[in-house]
Motif scaffolding. Structure first.
Motif, short mmCIF file in Angstrom:
data_model
loop_
_atom_site.label_atom_id
_atom_site.label_comp_id
_atom_site.label_asym_id
_atom_site.label_seq_id
_atom_site.Cartn_x
_atom_site.Cartn_y
_atom_site.Cartn_z
N THR A 26 0.85 -1.19 0.00
CA THR A 26 0.00 0.00 0.00
C THR A 26 0.88 1.25 0.00
OG1 THR A 26 -1.76 -1.15 1.19
CG2 THR A 26 -1.80 1.26 1.24
N ILE A 27 0.59 2.16 -0.92
CA ILE A 27 1.31 3.42 -1.01
C ILE A 27 0.31 4.52 -0.68
CG2 ILE A 27 2.58 4.98 -2.53
CD1 ILE A 27 3.32 2.48 -4.22
N ARG A 28 0.60 5.27 0.36
CA ARG A 28 -0.32 6.33 0.77
C ARG A 28 -0.21 7.55 -0.14
NH1 ARG A 28 1.69 7.61 6.11
NH2 ARG A 28 3.34 6.15 5.74
N ALA A 29 -1.27 8.32 -0.21
CA ALA A 29 -1.26 9.56 -0.98
C ALA A 29 -0.16 10.48 -0.44
CB ALA A 29 -2.61 10.24 -0.90
N LYS A 30 0.47 11.23 -1.30
CA LYS A 30 1.55 12.19 -1.00
C LYS A 30 2.89 11.51 -0.76
CE LYS A 30 -1.67 15.43 1.10
NZ LYS A 30 -2.02 16.15 2.31
N GLN A 31 2.97 10.19 -0.94
CA GLN A 31 4.22 9.47 -0.74
C GLN A 31 4.97 9.39 -2.06
OE1 GLN A 31 3.63 5.72 1.17
NE2 GLN A 31 5.74 5.07 0.90
N ILE A 32 6.30 9.56 -2.02
CA ILE A 32 7.13 9.46 -3.21
C ILE A 32 7.36 7.97 -3.50
CG2 ILE A 32 9.33 10.08 -4.28
CD1 ILE A 32 7.51 12.47 -3.62
N ILE A 33 7.21 7.58 -4.77
CA ILE A 33 7.29 6.17 -5.16
C ILE A 33 8.71 5.82 -5.57
CG2 ILE A 33 6.43 4.46 -6.80
CD1 ILE A 33 3.89 6.23 -7.03
N SER A 34 9.21 4.70 -5.05
CA SER A 34 10.53 4.18 -5.42
C SER A 34 10.37 2.90 -6.23
CB SER A 34 11.37 3.91 -4.16
OG SER A 34 10.83 2.82 -3.45
N GLY A 57 10.00 8.22 -8.47
CA GLY A 57 10.24 9.62 -8.16
C GLY A 57 8.99 10.48 -8.21
N GLN A 58 7.87 9.91 -8.61
CA GLN A 58 6.61 10.63 -8.65
C GLN A 58 5.91 10.51 -7.30
OE1 GLN A 58 5.36 12.40 -11.48
NE2 GLN A 58 7.48 12.08 -12.10
N GLU A 59 4.94 11.37 -7.07
CA GLU A 59 4.18 11.36 -5.83
C GLU A 59 2.82 10.72 -6.09
OE1 GLU A 59 3.89 14.92 -2.97
OE2 GLU A 59 2.09 15.07 -4.20
N ALA A 60 2.40 9.86 -5.18
CA ALA A 60 1.07 9.26 -5.29
C ALA A 60 0.03 10.33 -4.99
CB ALA A 60 0.93 8.09 -4.32
N ARG A 61 -0.90 10.52 -5.90
CA ARG A 61 -1.96 11.51 -5.69
C ARG A 61 -3.12 10.92 -4.91
NH1 ARG A 61 -1.54 15.92 -10.10
NH2 ARG A 61 0.70 16.18 -9.88
N VAL A 62 -3.25 9.60 -4.95
CA VAL A 62 -4.29 8.86 -4.22
C VAL A 62 -3.62 7.65 -3.59
CG1 VAL A 62 -6.17 9.59 -5.75
CG2 VAL A 62 -4.90 7.51 -6.27
N ALA A 63 -4.33 6.97 -2.70
CA ALA A 63 -3.80 5.74 -2.12
C ALA A 63 -3.76 4.67 -3.20
CB ALA A 63 -4.66 5.29 -0.95
N LEU A 64 -2.63 3.95 -3.28
CA LEU A 64 -2.45 2.88 -4.26
C LEU A 64 -2.37 1.56 -3.52
CD1 LEU A 64 0.29 4.66 -6.40
CD2 LEU A 64 -2.16 4.56 -6.87
N TYR A 65 -3.16 0.58 -3.95
CA TYR A 65 -3.26 -0.69 -3.24
C TYR A 65 -2.59 -1.81 -4.02
CZ TYR A 65 -6.51 2.01 -0.49
OH TYR A 65 -7.06 2.98 0.30
N ASP A 74 -3.08 8.75 -11.23
CA ASP A 74 -2.82 8.37 -9.84
C ASP A 74 -1.50 8.92 -9.31
OD1 ASP A 74 -5.15 6.90 -9.99
OD2 ASP A 74 -4.12 4.98 -10.31
N VAL A 75 -0.60 9.35 -10.20
CA VAL A 75 0.71 9.85 -9.80
C VAL A 75 0.99 11.18 -10.48
CG1 VAL A 75 1.65 7.53 -9.38
CG2 VAL A 75 1.89 8.56 -11.63
N GLY A 76 1.93 11.93 -9.92
CA GLY A 76 2.31 13.21 -10.51
C GLY A 76 3.59 13.70 -9.88
N PRO A 77 4.09 14.82 -10.36
CA PRO A 77 5.33 15.35 -9.78
C PRO A 77 5.15 15.69 -8.31
CG PRO A 77 4.55 16.73 -11.61
CD PRO A 77 3.56 15.64 -11.41
N PRO A 78 6.20 15.56 -7.51
CA PRO A 78 6.10 15.88 -6.08
C PRO A 78 5.74 17.35 -5.86
CG PRO A 78 8.13 14.70 -6.56
CD PRO A 78 7.51 15.05 -7.87
N ALA A 79 4.93 17.59 -4.84
CA ALA A 79 4.53 18.95 -4.50
C ALA A 79 5.73 19.71 -3.95
CB ALA A 79 3.40 18.93 -3.47
#
Length: 138
Positions: A26-34, A57-65, A74-79
């Motif tokens: 599970t990847i929480r929203a606002k978390q950077i993906i590796s 290197g992108q940020e999860a915009r929503v929770a990913l399961y 679902d992902v985008g550049p980090p805030a």
């Protein structure tokens, strides 16, 4: 001839299996993906991301399961600006340039349009986030 054409048409209409990326956990929203956060899975999902470079290197915009496909929305550049951050508001038109301190009323990355409050006048303005973290007011 008609039977061959019909067989070919049915083969083309079948969905093609492809490898897509799914979260390994599970990847929480606002978390950077590796790279360790995702794995490849064979499935047929329209709009799912298949390239690792599109998510690392992108940020999860929503929770990913785990096991569910990751889509481009679902992902985008980090805030670079968070809600309630102190920011510089810049108004630049022709030869006139004004800058003042403000407070971000939302969060976003470079290029996003967010609202901010001018701390001097207490008025709310809208602007685009620049790469340096300032907000260029419209």
């Amino acid at each position: 001839m008609k039977r061959v054409f019909l067989s070919l048409l049915l083969c083309l209409a079948m969905p093609a299996w492809a490898e897509i990326l799914v979260p390994a956990r599970t990847i929480r929203a606002k978390q950077i993906i590796s790279a360790e956060d995702v794995v490849l899975k064979t499935a047929t999902v329209d709009g799912a991301i298949a390239d690792l470079a599109d998510v690392v290197g992108q940020e999860a915009r929503v929770a990913l399961y785990p096991g569910r496909p990751i889509r481009f929305g679902d992902v985008g550049p980090p805030a670079i600006i968070g809600r309630n951050d102190l920011v510089t508001l810049i108004f630049d038109r022709g030869g006139l340039s004004i800058s003042t301190e403000g407070r971000a009323l939302g969060r976003g990355s470079e290029g996003d349009v967010i609202r901010a409050m001018n701390l001097t006048s207490r008025s709310t303005v809208t602007g685009r986030i620049r790469s340096d973290g300032a907000i260029e007011v419209h």
